[in-house]
Design a protein around this motif. Structure first.
Motif, PDB file in Angstrom:
ATOM      1  N   TRP A   1       0.570  78.235  18.438  1.00  0.00           N
ATOM      2  CA  TRP A   1      -0.820  78.210  17.696  1.00  0.00           C
ATOM      3  C   TRP A   1      -1.928  78.329  18.529  1.00  0.00           C
ATOM      4  O   TRP A   1      -3.153  78.299  18.307  1.00  0.00           O
ATOM      5  N   ASN A   2      -1.781  78.708  19.940  1.00  0.00           N
ATOM      6  CA  ASN A   2      -2.476  79.217  20.915  1.00  0.00           C
ATOM      7  C   ASN A   2      -3.281  80.375  20.391  1.00  0.00           C
ATOM      8  O   ASN A   2      -4.300  80.741  20.755  1.00  0.00           O
ATOM      9  N   ILE A   3      -2.568  81.068  19.562  1.00  0.00           N
ATOM     10  CA  ILE A   3      -3.212  82.222  18.983  1.00  0.00           C
ATOM     11  C   ILE A   3      -4.442  81.807  18.071  1.00  0.00           C
ATOM     12  O   ILE A   3      -5.321  82.676  17.847  1.00  0.00           O
ATOM     13  N   ALA A   4      -4.776  80.606  17.860  1.00  0.00           N
ATOM     14  CA  ALA A   4      -5.714  80.072  17.032  1.00  0.00           C
ATOM     15  C   ALA A   4      -5.800  78.669  17.242  1.00  0.00           C
ATOM     16  O   ALA A   4      -5.566  77.469  16.775  1.00  0.00           O
ATOM     17  N   PRO A   5      -6.463  78.220  18.811  1.00  0.00           N
ATOM     18  CA  PRO A   5      -6.287  76.843  19.118  1.00  0.00           C
ATOM     19  C   PRO A   5      -6.664  75.652  18.184  1.00  0.00           C
ATOM     20  O   PRO A   5      -6.306  74.488  18.240  1.00  0.00           O
ATOM     21  N   LEU A   6      -7.752  76.052  17.526  1.00  0.00           N
ATOM     22  CA  LEU A   6      -8.430  75.063  16.558  1.00  0.00           C
ATOM     23  C   LEU A   6      -7.366  74.470  15.572  1.00  0.00           C
ATOM     24  O   LEU A   6      -7.333  73.214  15.163  1.00  0.00           O
ATOM     25  N   PHE A   7      -6.390  75.335  15.365  1.00  0.00           N
ATOM     26  CA  PHE A   7      -5.415  75.028  14.240  1.00  0.00           C
ATOM     27  C   PHE A   7      -4.116  74.578  14.954  1.00  0.00           C
ATOM     28  O   PHE A   7      -3.001  74.690  14.227  1.00  0.00           O
ATOM     29  N   LYS A   8      -4.037  74.033  16.037  1.00  0.00           N
ATOM     30  CA  LYS A   8      -2.864  73.457  16.793  1.00  0.00           C
ATOM     31  C   LYS A   8      -2.042  72.592  16.033  1.00  0.00           C
ATOM     32  O   LYS A   8      -1.013  72.170  16.298  1.00  0.00           O
ATOM     33  N   GLY A   9      -2.958  71.736  15.189  1.00  0.00           N
ATOM     34  CA  GLY A   9      -2.284  70.740  14.434  1.00  0.00           C
ATOM     35  C   GLY A   9      -1.064  71.156  13.528  1.00  0.00           C
ATOM     36  O   GLY A   9      -0.349  70.517  13.145  1.00  0.00           O
ATOM     37  N   LEU A  10      -0.928  72.540  13.314  1.00  0.00           N
ATOM     38  CA  LEU A  10       0.131  73.171  12.628  1.00  0.00           C
ATOM     39  C   LEU A  10       1.340  73.111  13.422  1.00  0.00           C
ATOM     40  O   LEU A  10       2.574  72.713  12.868  1.00  0.00           O
ATOM     41  N   GLY A  11       1.140  73.037  14.658  1.00  0.00           N
ATOM     42  CA  GLY A  11       2.218  72.984  15.449  1.00  0.00           C
ATOM     43  C   GLY A  11       2.894  71.451  15.407  1.00  0.00           C
ATOM     44  O   GLY A  11       4.113  71.333  15.244  1.00  0.00           O
ATOM     45  N   TYR A  12       2.045  70.736  15.601  1.00  0.00           N
ATOM     46  CA  TYR A  12       2.491  69.114  15.441  1.00  0.00           C
ATOM     47  C   TYR A  12       2.699  68.914  14.326  1.00  0.00           C
ATOM     48  O   TYR A  12       4.046  68.006  14.209  1.00  0.00           O
ATOM     49  N   ALA A  13       2.326  69.376  13.251  1.00  0.00           N
ATOM     50  CA  ALA A  13       3.148  69.015  11.767  1.00  0.00           C
ATOM     51  C   ALA A  13       4.252  69.327  11.736  1.00  0.00           C
ATOM     52  O   ALA A  13       5.365  68.827  11.184  1.00  0.00           O
ATOM     53  N   SER A  14       4.726  70.751  12.263  1.00  0.00           N
ATOM     54  CA  SER A  14       6.083  71.136  12.211  1.00  0.00           C
ATOM     55  C   SER A  14       7.054  70.550  13.055  1.00  0.00           C
ATOM     56  O   SER A  14       8.127  70.378  12.686  1.00  0.00           O
ATOM     57  N   MET A  15       6.669  70.042  14.146  1.00  0.00           N
ATOM     58  CA  MET A  15       7.263  69.125  15.059  1.00  0.00           C
ATOM     59  C   MET A  15       7.525  67.853  14.341  1.00  0.00           C
ATOM     60  O   MET A  15       8.888  67.048  14.344  1.00  0.00           O
ATOM     61  N   VAL A  16       6.696  67.230  13.542  1.00  0.00           N
ATOM     62  CA  VAL A  16       7.078  65.936  12.964  1.00  0.00           C
ATOM     63  C   VAL A  16       7.997  66.219  11.739  1.00  0.00           C
ATOM     64  O   VAL A  16       8.909  65.553  11.625  1.00  0.00           O
ATOM     65  N   ILE A  17       7.980  67.331  11.068  1.00  0.00           N
ATOM     66  CA  ILE A  17       8.823  67.729   9.830  1.00  0.00           C
ATOM     67  C   ILE A  17      10.206  67.882  10.461  1.00  0.00           C
ATOM     68  O   ILE A  17      11.298  67.187   9.943  1.00  0.00           O
ATOM     69  N   VAL A  18      10.494  68.608  11.669  1.00  0.00           N
ATOM     70  CA  VAL A  18      11.725  69.035  12.105  1.00  0.00           C
ATOM     71  C   VAL A  18      12.305  67.822  12.574  1.00  0.00           C
ATOM     72  O   VAL A  18      13.439  67.665  12.638  1.00  0.00           O
ATOM     73  N   PHE A  19      11.728  66.968  13.239  1.00  0.00           N
ATOM     74  CA  PHE A  19      11.970  65.704  13.890  1.00  0.00           C
ATOM     75  C   PHE A  19      12.591  64.849  12.737  1.00  0.00           C
ATOM     76  O   PHE A  19      13.871  64.284  12.909  1.00  0.00           O
ATOM     77  N   PHE A  20      12.081  64.719  11.764  1.00  0.00           N
ATOM     78  CA  PHE A  20      12.688  63.943  10.543  1.00  0.00           C
ATOM     79  C   PHE A  20      13.733  64.494   9.793  1.00  0.00           C
ATOM     80  O   PHE A  20      14.730  63.907   9.501  1.00  0.00           O
ATOM     81  N   CYS A  21      13.707  65.975   9.931  1.00  0.00           N
ATOM     82  CA  CYS A  21      14.916  66.699   9.500  1.00  0.00           C
ATOM     83  C   CYS A  21      16.094  66.356  10.309  1.00  0.00           C
ATOM     84  O   CYS A  21      17.072  66.048   9.803  1.00  0.00           O
ATOM     85  N   ASN A  22      15.992  66.418  11.572  1.00  0.00           N
ATOM     86  CA  ASN A  22      17.061  66.140  12.513  1.00  0.00           C
ATOM     87  C   ASN A  22      17.628  64.829  12.208  1.00  0.00           C
ATOM     88  O   ASN A  22      18.784  64.513  12.569  1.00  0.00           O
ATOM     89  N   THR A  23      16.542  63.840  12.245  1.00  0.00           N
ATOM     90  CA  THR A  23      17.089  62.374  12.076  1.00  0.00           C
ATOM     91  C   THR A  23      18.029  62.165  10.764  1.00  0.00           C
ATOM     92  O   THR A  23      19.019  61.785  10.963  1.00  0.00           O
ATOM     93  N   TYR A  24      17.553  62.729   9.450  1.00  0.00           N
ATOM     94  CA  TYR A  24      18.462  62.340   8.399  1.00  0.00           C
ATOM     95  C   TYR A  24      19.311  63.442   8.158  1.00  0.00           C
ATOM     96  O   TYR A  24      20.492  63.191   7.441  1.00  0.00           O
ATOM     97  N   TYR A  25      19.259  64.656   8.363  1.00  0.00           N
ATOM     98  CA  TYR A  25      20.339  65.604   7.962  1.00  0.00           C
ATOM     99  C   TYR A  25      21.581  65.455   8.518  1.00  0.00           C
ATOM    100  O   TYR A  25      22.521  65.836   7.961  1.00  0.00           O
ATOM    101  N   ILE A  26      21.585  64.864   9.674  1.00  0.00           N
ATOM    102  CA  ILE A  26      23.007  64.695  10.627  1.00  0.00           C
ATOM    103  C   ILE A  26      23.922  63.883   9.696  1.00  0.00           C
ATOM    104  O   ILE A  26      24.950  63.594  10.070  1.00  0.00           O
ATOM    105  N   MET A  27      23.208  62.976   9.022  1.00  0.00           N
ATOM    106  CA  MET A  27      23.876  61.861   8.149  1.00  0.00           C
ATOM    107  C   MET A  27      24.746  62.592   7.269  1.00  0.00           C
ATOM    108  O   MET A  27      25.980  62.306   7.017  1.00  0.00           O
ATOM    109  N   VAL A  28      24.557  63.951   6.794  1.00  0.00           N
ATOM    110  CA  VAL A  28      25.529  64.568   5.816  1.00  0.00           C
ATOM    111  C   VAL A  28      26.566  65.044   6.659  1.00  0.00           C
ATOM    112  O   VAL A  28      27.804  64.999   6.087  1.00  0.00           O
TER     113      VAL A  28
END
Length: 662
Positions: free
Chosen positions: A138-165
């Motif tokens: 998101w350096n393509i539009a640095p003001l919206f780098k929060g999109l990157g942090y949001a996706s990191m939070v989502i994929v971290f949660f996915c990695n955490t609970y998905y492995i239980m399956v």
């Protein structure tokens, strides 16, 4: 883009050597000789060109260039492995039969072309163009780098609970190596007096059910069983799942003890994930050849076996028989849109990370359509496998197929194990099914971890480079997720798992993410401008449909489904019986908002910290920050000054990327 000169305190020398156009320096010659390194040279030390020559290779701090896939097929297989997962097998077939059978394909395919493929292509192309993970892309539009942090939070949660399956699947896989499957009988220590091995509903006439097979311990019922007793009975597979595997407590507030067998399975799966990811895409790209293709072999074997069973035809017809009246229901369209965002793995940042390892000139446009076809085709094909087996199960029990059709864990750990227990040589089919389940989830899991680790490592500048930093980062990520997962192998673990599944990576969070991705690329950076960038990579302009989708259609689809979810929100329950307490819902909404708020909070923070008028702040914060590869692949006659925002305003300005006499 606004043009701006480089600061006088810094000269930039490009020294990476790759295929494609290499921009000449101020003397008309390209700097070569240090393949894959950026030379740190500052102005004023005996001249720019002289400093480069005088420093010599021993004075240059080497930093390896970004990895790329060994073969392009490695990328294809990794995307297939990540996007084609458990949802294709256990969610799509259920939604298809629930929403009108073959009619469901109409809204499904429509939303694939207006939502699924455009965002799928956007994420891959963005990663390939920016050569960065989910944050720095998101350096393509640095003001919206929060999109990157949001996706990191989502994929971290996915990695955490998905492995239980995967842990549950691994547990069932081990238990399959018995001559008699433990979930097929009622004579185990975890069974209750209500356990019934075979439900013979067809013999239930008025009041009695003669000659029923019941648990030996259930002596209080007597020789005849009434229909009411049959209603109160419990299947051995349900008791195995709830009493043995989960050993479930009465609520979220009752944590209970740890299931040590399940904990060992969880640990084993995390170890497998670690050694699949620790060496990066060079090793991951090889492993997915097996984990992404072998499930198809198993699906074909199970289909061949399924269609030869009695009742299979009725099951398949139940799956595809069209009910045209369903098209008038809004829920059908919402289910189609939600399923696409889930199965295409949109908004998690992992597709961006995978795309970042592509060659700059890779034809990602063609790849996006091919991967979408594989993904949706797998979902439809898996439906025939699942419903041929469920049709057999319904015929054996003498009930309607609607009574055995399940979705999610209910299909994987209740309906399907019950079905295979009725087959000859049941342990073989059980082991085969759970091995396929394990592989389907495993590649999705380790590609998700790869996406998270890539985003983290991209945050560290060159001065923090360490030889084993990837191995250390992957170990920390796996260990942290494992610690959180311990709460899910307790007696109250299923309630915790559902909280993560329902809120942290729910339809609303993914739709919110996808909406902002389209808005930023189409309206902040510019849809036409990004189409030009894609054309520079692949050699031709994609069909304008993509631009129209990013700008208008896809954001409307995302926000429409998002609002429908919000308006029709229902509190979380377990088995439609246990209602989560208010504080449990608060925890769930905190999980959801932890990613959704990253975007507005980051945006407001950057705007308030910047100086000047609002227009000046906006112009400065939305100016892209380019990387070295953008200069490399720019044609020699390109206006180089348009890339002036290449250098960030940090100490890394001293990294030399391009020499000029501007």
């Amino acid at each position: 883009m606004e043009k701006q000169g480089f600061p006088d305190s810094c000269s930039l020398v490009l020294v990476e050597e790759k295929k494609g156009h290499l921009i000449p320096n101020g003397n008309g010659h390209s700097n070569a000789g240090v393949n894959g390194n950026l030379m740190p040279i500052t102005a004023g030390a005996g001249g720019v060109g002289g400093a480069a020559a005088a420093a010599g290779p021993d004075k240059v701090r080497g930093y390896p260039e970004r990895e790329t896939w060994t073969r392009q097929m490695d990328f294809i297989m990794s995307c297939v492995g990540f996007a084609v997962g458990l949802g294709n097998v256990w969610r799509f077939p259920y939604l298809c039969y629930k929403n009108g059978g073959g009619v469901f394909l109409i809204p499904y395919m429509l939303i694939v072309f207006v939502g699924g493929i455009p965002i799928f292509f956007l994420e891959i192309a963005l990663g390939q163009f920016m050569k960065a993970g989910s944050i720095n892309v998101w350096n393509i539009a640095p003001l919206f780098k929060g999109l990157g942090y949001a996706s990191m939070v989502i994929v971290f949660f996915c990695n955490t609970y998905y492995i239980m399956v995967l842990a549950w699947g691994f547990y069932y896989f081990i238990k399959s190596f018995n001559s008699t499957l433990p979930w097929s009988t009622c004579d185990n220590e975890w069974n209750t007096p209500s356990c019934i091995e075979i439900f013979r509903h067809q013999d239930c006439v008025n009041v009695s059910l003669p000659n029923s097979t019941i648990s030996p311990s259930n002596i209080s019922i007597g020789p005849n069983m009434t229909c009411q007793d049959l209603v109160d009975g419990r299947s051995p597979i349900i008791e195995f799942w709830e009493n043995k595997v989960l050993n479930i407590s009465d609520g979220l507030d009752q944590t209970g003890v740890i299931n040590w067998e399940l904990l060992l399975c969880l640990m084993a799966v995390w170890v497998m994930v670690y050694f699949c990811v620790w060496k990066g895409v060079k090793s991951t790209g090889k492993i997915v050849y097996f984990t992404a293709t072998f499930p198809y072999v198993v699906l074909i074997i199970l289909l061949i076996r399924g269609v030869t069973l009695p009742g299979a035809y009725d099951g398949i017809m139940y799956y595809i028989k069209p009910d045209w009246s369903k098209l008038a229901e809004a829920q059908v369209w919402i289910d189609a849109g939600t399923q696409i965002f889930f199965s295409y793995a949109i908004g998690l940042g992992a597709l961006t990370a995978l795309g970042s390892y592509n060659r700059f000139n890779n034809d990602c446009y063609k790849d996006a359509f091919m991967l979408a076809l594989i993904n949706s085709g797998t979902s439809f094909f898996a439906g025939f496998v699942v419903f041929s087996i469920l049709g057999f199960m319904a015929a054996e029990q003498g009930v309607d197929i609607s009574q055995v059709a399940e979705t999610g864990p209910g299909l994987a750990f209740i309906a399907y194990p019950k079905a295979v227990s009725l087959m000859p040589v049941a342990p073989v089919w059980a082991a085969l099914f759970f091995f396929m389940l394990l592989l389907l989830g495993l590649d999705s899991q380790f590609v998700g971890v790869e996406g998270f680790v890539t985003g983290i490592l991209d945050l560290f500048p060159t001065r923090y480079y360490h030889r084993y930093r990837r191995e250390i980062a992957v170990a920390i990520c796996c260990l942290l997720c494992f610690i959180i997962d311990i709460s899910m192998v307790t007696q109250g673990g299923m309630y915790v798992f559902q909280l993560f599944d329902y809120y942290s990576a729910s339809g609303m969070t993914l739709l919110w993410q996808a909406f902002w991705e389209c808005i930023v690329v189409a309206w902040v950076y510019g849809a036409d401008r990004f189409m030009d960038d894609v054309a520079r990579m692949i050699g031709y302009r994609p069909f304008p449909w993509m631009k129209w989708c990013w700008s208008f259609i896809t954001p409307c689809v995302c926000i429409g489904i998002f609002m429908f979810h919000l308006v029709n929100y229902k509190p979380l329950t377990y088995n439609n019986m246990y209602v989560y307490p208010w504080w449990g819902e608060v925890i769930g909404w905190c999980l959801a908002l932890s990613s959704m708020l990253c975007i507005p909070v980051s945006l407001l923070y950057k705007l308030f910290r910047a100086k000047g008028t609002f227009k000046e702040r906006w112009a400065h914060l939305t100016k892209p920050v380019w990387g070295a590869h953008h200069l490399e692949y720019m044609a020699p006659d390109t206006d180089i000054k348009s890339l002036a925002s290449l250098s960030p305003s940090t100490e890394d300005n001293k990294v030399i990327i391009f020499e000029s006499v501007m």
